[in-house]
Design an enzyme around this catalytic site. Structure first.
Site, mmCIF file in Angstrom:
data_model
loop_
_atom_site.group_PDB
_atom_site.id
_atom_site.type_symbol
_atom_site.label_atom_id
_atom_site.label_comp_id
_atom_site.label_asym_id
_atom_site.label_seq_id
_atom_site.Cartn_x
_atom_site.Cartn_y
_atom_site.Cartn_z
ATOM 1 N NE ARG A 1 -4.007 -1.926 0.121
ATOM 2 C CZ ARG A 1 -5.187 -2.028 0.713
ATOM 3 N NH1 ARG A 1 -5.633 -1.066 1.473
ATOM 4 N NH2 ARG A 1 -5.937 -3.064 0.513
ATOM 5 N NE ARG B 1 -7.373 4.900 2.124
ATOM 6 C CZ ARG B 1 -7.966 4.162 3.045
ATOM 7 N NH1 ARG B 1 -8.992 4.648 3.706
ATOM 8 N NH2 ARG B 1 -7.548 2.947 3.313
ATOM 9 C CG ASP C 1 -8.744 -3.840 -4.550
ATOM 10 O OD1 ASP C 1 -8.236 -3.238 -3.594
ATOM 11 O OD2 ASP C 1 -9.536 -4.794 -4.398
ATOM 12 C CE1 TYR D 1 -13.026 -7.840 1.321
ATOM 13 C CE2 TYR D 1 -11.220 -9.086 0.367
ATOM 14 C CZ TYR D 1 -11.671 -8.113 1.234
ATOM 15 O OH TYR D 1 -10.795 -7.418 2.018
ATOM 16 N NE ARG E 1 -9.413 7.046 -6.906
ATOM 17 C CZ ARG E 1 -9.987 6.457 -5.902
ATOM 18 N NH1 ARG E 1 -9.301 5.777 -5.041
ATOM 19 N NH2 ARG E 1 -11.282 6.543 -5.715
#
Ligand code: 1CP
Length: 373
Positions: free
Chosen positions: A40, A44, A89, A162, A53
């Site tokens: 990552r 962010r 992702d 998921y 983004r």
């Protein structure tokens, strides 16, 4: 692009990244520095990422070649890490196979229709158009030159969780109930996802990725016997899709202390160790046939320079006992991380890594492989 051979201009065919420290460490060859990158590392924690983004949906961004290229390069420019990881992702191949999935801000992947029966499995189609992603990978390989680009996919268990739960889950209870209660349905679903993830990984390598990581982030929810029986064969199936391609393969999961021996698959070269296990113990469990990656606690980066520096030093000294060590965090960069600390850490590892590694090597000879400080 053909799904079989590397094009002549491919970074592997051309040997452009073969001497990169990350590639050498992954193959267990000596390196001039301790290679470092961060899971990552794009995302962010970077103001330039947040600016780019703001607005668009995460999964739409993953299919925009120029955006993917730019976001992937941001942490390489800023931190001077030893590898880029493709901005993407784990649910991207599901979207490309027609599954109705979105990534909700602050939540993660969410399925419109959780998959819990044969009809649900039938909604997962073949891997469709990923040409924008392949274009980004090709562009990145050219821009990055000797710095490796890591392609990745989710492992079948993590993707299945998921799909079955319908979104992020703490207990993975519906997933386990299906796995134990309907083993034939489970196998059908896991085979389908393994082929999808494996094909997606193969496309990334053929387009120019020079290493891969398979993320089984949630495998740590399982006992070792369950992992070996219900999960490992399908993860092996993912790796079989790239068996003929000469790229290093990293296999990573979280809370996998009890699974590390089982995750050290013959098909992979590097096993990721999370921060709940010392690297010394991780190496003992993984054995001498694999390199290791890890394992500084991502929260240590928030605790001030001395803390993260000292913990990184411990990881490098302990990592010296492995056949190769790639420095990373034990899991992803936390969004509230000060990116300046990561930049400083990379410089420090490049300056001090070899010295610390030599100390670790002599300590591990003295202490029979156990180095705790
Ligand atoms: O809008 C946003 O910024 C959303 C946040 C975000 C980002 C930046 C998500 C949603 N995914 C990503 C990118 C991403 N995902 C990368 C980028 C490359 C890099 O590392 O720099 C990677 C490697 C992933 C892989 C991924 N997605 C994993 C495996 C890695 C891990 O952290 O264990 C998992 C589990 C996901 C699912 C996912 N996607 C996004 C979130 C918030 C989550 C986790 C949700 C949950 O807790 O279950």
């Amino acid at each position: 692009m053909s799904d079989s051979v590397l094009p002549p201009a491919h970074p592997l065919a051309a040997g452009v990244t073969s001497d990169a420290p990350l590639i050498r460490a992954a193959w267990g060859k000596p390196t001039s520095r301790v290679p470092v990158w961060f899971m990552r590392q794009a995302g962010r924690s970077l103001p330039e990422y947040r600016e780019l983004r703001s607005g668009g949906a995460m999964l739409d961004a993953c299919f925009d070649a120029d955006l993917v290229t730019e976001i992937t390069l941001q942490p390489v420019r800023r931190h001077k890490v030893d590898a880029a990881i493709l901005f993407s992702d784990i649910v991207v191949p599901l979207r490309a196979a027609g599954v109705a999935v979105t990534i909700e801000p602050g939540v993660g992947p969410v399925m419109a229709d959780p998959v819990r029966d044969v009809k649900g499995i039938a909604t997962i189609g073949e891997l469709g158009d990923t040409s924008a992603i392949e274009a980004a990978v090709g562009q990145l390989a050219r821009e990055l030159g000797g710095t490796p680009l890591i392609g990745f996919c989710g492992a079948p268990f993590t993707l299945a969780s998921y799909l079955i739960e319908g979104g992020p889950s703490r207990e993975h209870a519906v997933t386990k109930a299906l796995m134990w209660g309907q083993p034939r349905l489970w196998s059908m679903l896991m085979e389908r996802i393994a082929d999808l993830a494996g094909r997606f990984l193969r496309r990334q390598v053929l387009a120019g990725a020079s290493a891969v990581q398979v993320f089984d982030s949630w495998a740590g929810a399982l006992s070792r016997p369950d992992y070996e029986r219900f999960v490992r064969p399908f993860t092996e199936r993912v790796f079989e899709h790239i068996a003929d391609l000469a790229v290093p393969r990293i296999h990573f999961g979280v809370v996998t202390g009890e699974l590390l021996t089982a995750m050290a698959l013959p098909q992979c070269d590097v096993v990721g160790v999370d921060f709940r296990v010392t690297l010394a113990d991780g190496i003992a469990r993984i054995g001498p046939a694999h390199s290791v990656q890890g394992n500084v606690d991502p929260a240590a980066v928030l605790a001030g320079w001395e803390v993260v520096r000292d913990r990184t030093a411990i990881a490098i000294r302990q990592g010296a006992a492995a056949r190769g060590h790639i420095l990373n965090l034990g899991h992803g960069v936390l969004p509230q991380t000060d990116p300046g600390v990561l930049t400083e850490l990379v410089g420090w590892i490049h300056d001090h890594g070899p010295g610390l590694r030599s100390e670790g090597m002599s300590n591990s000879i003295d202490a029979g492989g156990r180095v705790d400080s």
